[in-house]
Scaffold this motif. Structure first.
Motif, short mmCIF file in Angstrom:
data_model
loop_
_atom_site.label_atom_id
_atom_site.label_comp_id
_atom_site.label_asym_id
_atom_site.label_seq_id
_atom_site.Cartn_x
_atom_site.Cartn_y
_atom_site.Cartn_z
N ALA A 57 13.48 1.08 -2.64
CA ALA A 57 12.67 1.57 -1.52
C ALA A 57 11.74 2.63 -2.07
O ALA A 57 12.18 3.72 -2.45
N LEU A 58 10.46 2.29 -2.14
CA LEU A 58 9.44 3.22 -2.61
C LEU A 58 8.77 3.80 -1.37
O LEU A 58 8.03 3.12 -0.67
N LEU A 59 9.06 5.09 -1.09
CA LEU A 59 8.65 5.70 0.16
C LEU A 59 7.55 6.73 -0.05
O LEU A 59 7.76 7.74 -0.72
N ASP A 60 6.39 6.45 0.53
CA ASP A 60 5.30 7.43 0.55
C ASP A 60 5.54 8.31 1.78
O ASP A 60 5.40 7.86 2.92
N VAL A 61 5.91 9.58 1.54
CA VAL A 61 6.33 10.44 2.65
C VAL A 61 5.19 11.34 3.15
O VAL A 61 5.42 12.28 3.91
N ARG A 62 3.96 11.05 2.73
CA ARG A 62 2.81 11.75 3.29
C ARG A 62 2.50 11.19 4.68
O ARG A 62 3.06 10.17 5.11
N GLU A 63 1.59 11.83 5.38
CA GLU A 63 1.13 11.29 6.65
C GLU A 63 0.30 10.03 6.40
O GLU A 63 -0.11 9.74 5.28
N GLU A 64 0.04 9.28 7.49
CA GLU A 64 -0.56 7.97 7.32
C GLU A 64 -1.97 8.01 6.73
O GLU A 64 -2.33 7.16 5.91
#
Length: 549
Positions: free
Chosen positions: A41-48
């Motif tokens: 699971a590669l999660l970009d945790v910035r806002e959209e």
């Protein structure tokens, strides 16, 4: 918190420099994992919005704000390998800690973030839902899906040609703007329902969406299932229509509901044939229990029918994911790349067609076989899986209404997504992003009482505990509005609309160039140009495992 035992990944075993509890994974190691089809699971945790500017192909956008709210649903296996990323903002490490506190045991941070990914030779992609959009472009490139330009379709409408136009988007998108004469038939419904709209095999069928992906996939679905009619995608969708200077309809309600059993049987037979060809496996209800017992794999269970059908009864444990949107937004429904996906429906068409596309996108997919009406026994949308909620002081909407009439200073902080804040918020409420709370709350006037709200009242409970630390020295009270803004509105109290009071910039929402009715021509054309280049980007990236039938 006790330090978890983490394996050392990649060629850089060093722990994160700013926090010794979090390890890093390198681009080379993550690429090797993707190529080996192992779960990650590669999660970009910035806002959209910042996510949409540049990210790795399979990075799912789960902003830091929503980690606790989304994790247990979207990351069901607690020992799944998770890599968080940002572009140097520091969110990735905070998100990693939150995931670890939720019980996830294999959490790391992308070494160097987005910039490090690119510097190591990784391909970066713009926009949102990129895996699905890139796959759609690959489908057109390899299958040469027939399409017609907006000008030619308008001429056919003017000539009253024997033709049906079907809009493959969600119904709400269709209502916002639609091609004249078009009927709403969301993506997974096309193979099931188009035969009812086009009885004459000579009738032309034109599939449209906002841009390109859903019209390509929709048209190719009809072609793959041997619909006898001439089938075309509307080239470049409503964007192409607007760029051609042609008028769109608004507020339309045309749908296709009735299905003759003979047409359903034909559609089901064809859908299963395509699904078989794509390598989709059938699974009965007993075998599903065997899948669940295998703790070393992540399983997603989705019901691909419409939400209206889903709430009346579905298989226990299956989440609502209308098939067209599941294929369009796969990484958001199933952020663990390499996981297994199990689909269900009640007609034998929608699950098989959705599964056929997911299999071509590199997923291991199953379709439930043999389920009876009695098995669809779970009703409603159910409760989202959540960790224990923080203990916070709450007040009712009635109490807040009384407080707002007092002379003492009350500050209401709304931590809902900006789309919900724009639609309705408590008069005078400040919009603030949880991810920027530490900096942005200071823009709010000093108050004796801080009231935190969100749409449902869940996210605000997590935010309230953070705000308490920020205002501790002032002695101010922090409370949560019970039931959130929805409870406020249903209680009959007045509300405001629009982005009226911003403590944070609304970067949680990326404005798609194809949505709404007021997009600049330049933005729409740039979006089309970007889509045209996705096939070349896929080739450079090389990790996708897409295989078009």
């Amino acid at each position: 918190m006790q330090q978890a035992s983490f394996p050392i990944y990649g060629v850089d075993p060093n722990m994160s420099a700013s926090n010794p509890l979090i390890r890093q994974r390198t681009f080379a190691d993550i690429r090797a994992t993707l190529l080996a089809r192992q779960e990650i699971a590669l999660l970009d945790v910035r806002e959209e919005h910042p996510h949409a500017q540049a990210h790795p192909l399979f990075a799912a956008n789960i902003p830091l704000c929503f980690i606790e709210v989304d994790a247990y649903t979207k990351l069901p296996r607690r020992d799944v390998p998770i890599v968080t990323l940002d572009d140097g903002e520091g969110y990735a490490e905070v998100a990693a800690h939150r995931l670890m506190s939720l019980g996830y045991t294999d959490v790391s941070v992308l070494a160097g973030g987005v910039s490090g990914w690119q510097e190591a030779g990784g391909e970066l992609f713009r926009d949102v839902n990129v895996p699905s959009k890139a796959f759609g472009e690959l489908v057109e490139a390899e299958r040469h899906t027939p399409s017609l330009p907006a000008e030619e379709v308008q001429a056919l409408i003017n000539a009253k040609t024997d033709m049906v136009i079907v809009d493959a988007r969600r119904f709400d998108e269709y209502q916002t703007m639609s091609i004249p004469t078009a009927t709403s038939v969301p993506g997974a419904e096309l193979v099931l329902r188009v035969r009812e709209l086009a009885h004459n095999p000579q009738t032309r069928v034109i599939v449209n969406c906002a841009g390109r992906t859903r019209s390509i996939i929709g048209a190719q679905s009809l072609i793959n299932t041997h619909l006898p009619n001439p089938v075309f995608a509307l080239r470049n969708g409503t964007i192409g229509w607007k760029l051609a200077g042609q008028n769109l309809d608004h507020g339309q309600t045309r749908t296709q509901a009735n299905i003759a059993e003979s047409n359903r049987l034909v559609a089901a037979t064809e859908a299963r044939r395509v699904s078989d060809k794509a390598g989709v496996k059938l699974i009965d209800l007993d075998a599903i229990h065997s899948l669940v017992s295998q703790k070393f794999r992540t399983n997603y269970f989705f019901d691909v029918r419409s939400p209206e059908e889903y709430v009346t009864g579905h298989l226990p444990g299956f989440r609502s994911a209308p098939g067209g949107q599941l294929v369009q937004e796969t990484e958001m429904f199933a952020p663990v790349r390499g996981a297994r996906i199990v689909l269900s429906d009640s007609d034998g068409v929608r699950a098989n067609m959705s599964a056929s596309w997911l299999a071509q996108m590199g997923w291991e997919v199953f379709v439930v076989d043999g389920a009876m009406a009695v098995n669809f026994c779970e009703k409603g949308f159910g409760q989202q899986a959540l960790p224990p909620l923080p203990v916070v002081k709450k007040i009712s909407p009635a109490t807040l209404n009384e407080w707002l009439n007092r002379p003492e200073k009350i500050a209401v902080l709304d931590v809902s997504p900006s789309t919900h804040y724009r639609q309705a918020h408590i008069p005078g409420a400040w919009f603030v992003l949880r991810s920027n709370l530490t900096n942005d709350w200071q823009r709010i006037s000093t108050a004796k009482h801080y009231v935190v709200t969100c749409r449902t009242g869940i996210l605000s409970q997590f935010v309230a505990t953070e705000l308490e630390l920020l205002v501790a020295e002032s002695g101010a009270e922090v409370v949560v509005l019970e039931g959130g803004t929805e409870a406020w509105c249903t209680s009959g109290f007045s509300h405001e609309s629009g982005l009226t009071r911003l403590a944070s910039k609304p970067i949680d929402r990326y404005r798609r160039p194809y949505e709404g009715t007021d997009n600049p021509r330049e933005a729409m054309q740039a979006y089309l140009d970007w889509e045209f280049g996705l096939v070349e980007q896929l080739a450079r990236d090389g990790t996708h495992h897409f295989s078009v039938l």
